[in-house]
Design a protein around this motif. Structure first.
Motif, short mmCIF file in Angstrom:
data_model
loop_
_atom_site.label_atom_id
_atom_site.label_comp_id
_atom_site.label_asym_id
_atom_site.label_seq_id
_atom_site.Cartn_x
_atom_site.Cartn_y
_atom_site.Cartn_z
N ALA A 33 0.67 36.29 36.89
CA ALA A 33 1.69 35.26 37.57
C ALA A 33 2.52 36.40 38.39
N ARG A 34 2.79 37.46 38.12
CA ARG A 34 3.80 38.00 39.04
C ARG A 34 2.93 38.58 40.29
N TYR A 35 1.69 39.11 40.03
CA TYR A 35 0.94 39.78 41.12
C TYR A 35 -0.19 38.97 41.84
N GLU A 36 -0.34 37.61 41.42
CA GLU A 36 -1.42 36.88 42.25
C GLU A 36 -1.06 36.54 43.54
N ASN A 37 0.14 36.64 43.95
CA ASN A 37 0.54 36.49 45.30
C ASN A 37 0.70 37.74 46.31
N ILE A 38 0.49 38.81 45.41
CA ILE A 38 0.73 40.17 46.29
C ILE A 38 -0.58 40.65 46.73
N ASP A 39 -0.73 41.48 47.85
CA ASP A 39 -2.05 41.88 48.09
C ASP A 39 -1.71 43.13 48.73
N ILE A 40 -2.79 44.19 48.60
CA ILE A 40 -2.54 45.65 49.37
C ILE A 40 -3.18 45.59 50.41
N GLU A 41 -2.92 46.05 51.57
CA GLU A 41 -3.57 45.92 52.96
C GLU A 41 -3.60 47.48 53.14
N PHE A 42 -5.06 48.10 53.10
CA PHE A 42 -5.32 49.31 53.54
C PHE A 42 -5.61 49.30 55.10
N ALA A 43 -4.92 50.24 55.88
CA ALA A 43 -5.29 50.53 57.19
C ALA A 43 -6.79 51.10 57.28
N ASP A 44 -7.38 50.67 58.41
CA ASP A 44 -8.52 51.26 58.70
C ASP A 44 -8.66 52.79 58.77
N SER A 45 -9.25 53.41 57.86
CA SER A 45 -9.45 55.03 58.14
C SER A 45 -10.87 55.32 57.53
N SER A 46 -11.37 56.33 58.16
CA SER A 46 -12.59 57.12 58.05
C SER A 46 -12.39 58.05 56.95
N GLU A 47 -11.22 58.34 56.49
CA GLU A 47 -10.83 59.33 55.58
C GLU A 47 -11.18 58.86 54.40
N ASP A 48 -11.81 59.79 53.52
CA ASP A 48 -11.82 59.24 51.86
C ASP A 48 -11.44 60.57 51.24
N LEU A 49 -9.92 60.47 50.93
CA LEU A 49 -9.46 61.68 50.64
C LEU A 49 -9.08 61.62 49.17
N ALA A 50 -9.16 63.00 48.51
CA ALA A 50 -8.76 63.08 47.34
C ALA A 50 -7.73 64.28 47.14
N ALA A 51 -6.83 64.02 46.09
CA ALA A 51 -5.61 65.10 46.00
C ALA A 51 -5.97 65.91 44.72
N ASN A 52 -5.53 67.05 44.81
CA ASN A 52 -5.56 67.81 43.52
C ASN A 52 -4.27 67.61 42.76
N ILE A 53 -4.51 66.47 41.52
CA ILE A 53 -3.33 66.08 40.89
C ILE A 53 -3.84 65.56 39.62
N ASP A 54 -2.78 65.70 38.50
CA ASP A 54 -3.15 65.22 37.30
C ASP A 54 -3.39 63.47 37.37
N GLN A 55 -4.53 63.21 36.84
CA GLN A 55 -4.84 61.57 37.00
C GLN A 55 -3.81 60.77 36.43
N SER A 56 -3.23 61.08 35.23
CA SER A 56 -2.26 60.32 34.68
C SER A 56 -1.07 60.02 35.47
N GLN A 57 -0.60 61.32 35.83
CA GLN A 57 0.67 61.51 36.79
C GLN A 57 0.59 60.54 38.00
N LEU A 58 -0.59 60.55 38.49
CA LEU A 58 -0.83 59.94 39.98
C LEU A 58 -0.73 58.52 39.70
N ASN A 59 -1.35 58.12 38.57
CA ASN A 59 -1.43 56.73 38.16
C ASN A 59 0.27 56.32 37.93
#
Length: 264
Positions: free
Chosen positions: A127-153
């Motif tokens: 109910a809280r998130y059904e009207n929320i959308d994430i818009e990603f800007a067009d980018s050719s970059e597929d970037l990965a960061a060096n970070i602990d996955q749980s902390q990134l989450n």
């Protein structure tokens, strides 16, 4: 989720505010005492709700066993789950801020991680998130960061929840503003960077630099521990990255953006 080239652009004139607070100050002395006190209060509220809901369910179970009334168990179960996740989030914040253990970093794709966190939040509370959308800007970059996955989450969880809470508050003030969260992923100075922005109906009443400080909230009228951005700052700093925020008047509202850059 979608892609939008027009809503997000790299603003050359934007002023980025970087934190000046030292997170290490939270790990000793009076600041530590204050943090523990506030965390205890924040943990106590959802735990009390969980206990109360459990008592209500117990009572309803006894009543429904004697009648054919429609079950209210699903709604109460959803409330219990939501309160339990609040406790989990508080615990994760505390670990990120107070722990001095070296994080276990690995290559984490920024777009995939953000999408997974959003989907997880949506599954917890449709109910809280059904009207929320994430818009990603067009980018050719597929970037990965060096970070602990749980902390990134946790980092993305904090920023998404903060954005959604801001959207919910302003819906009563200005329905014309977008309910989307705008994301741009890019490379800057050999760092993997991401900006997460959303609109607000009102300007922050505090100096932006103060929002990184603990016990500070953009909505001071509401009682919260006030360590969301502090947690994000600690995560970025702990991985050799940087975090900054900006706010600009835009489209009859205020566009608030968080930017983080992490080692690739």
């Amino acid at each position: 989720m979608g892609s939008n080239n027009n809503q997000i652009s790299a603003s050359q004139s934007r002023t980025w505010i970087y934190p000046s607070y030292c997170v290490d100050k939270l790990r000793s002395g009076q600041n530590l005492s204050e943090l523990i006190h506030r965390l205890g209060h924040d943990i106590g509220n959802p735990l009390t709700a969980i206990i109360s809901l459990g008592s209500v369910i117990q009572t309803l179970a006894e009543l429904e066993s004697k009648s054919n009334t429609e079950s209210k168990f699903p709604a109460y179960a959803a409330s219990i789950i939501a309160e339990a996740w609040k406790v989990s989030r508080i615990s994760e914040r505390m670990v990120c801020i107070l722990s001095q253990r070296k994080p276990i970093a690995a290559a984490c794709n920024l777009e995939n991680s953000l999408s997974e966190v959003f989907n997880r939040l949506y599954n917890r509370d449709h109910a809280r998130y059904e009207n929320i959308d994430i818009e990603f800007a067009d980018s050719s970059e597929d970037l990965a960061a060096n970070i602990d996955q749980s902390q990134l989450n946790l980092f993305f969880t904090e920023l998404i929840i903060n954005a959604v809470e801001g959207i919910e508050r302003r819906l009563t003030e200005n329905n014309n503003l977008s309910s989307q969260i705008y994301v741009r992923i890019f490379k800057e100075d050999n760092l993997a960077c991401i900006t997460i922005g959303s609109y607000s109906a009102r300007k922050n009443t505090l100096d932006l630099i103060d929002l990184f400080n603990p016990f500070v909230s953009g909505f001071p009228e509401e009682k919260h521990v006030g360590i969301g951005l502090t947690t994000c700052y600690a995560i970025a700093q702990g991985h050799g990255g940087q975090i900054a925020i900006s706010e600009e008047s835009k489209d009859n509202g205020y566009y608030f953006t968080v930017k983080v850059c992490l080692p690739m």
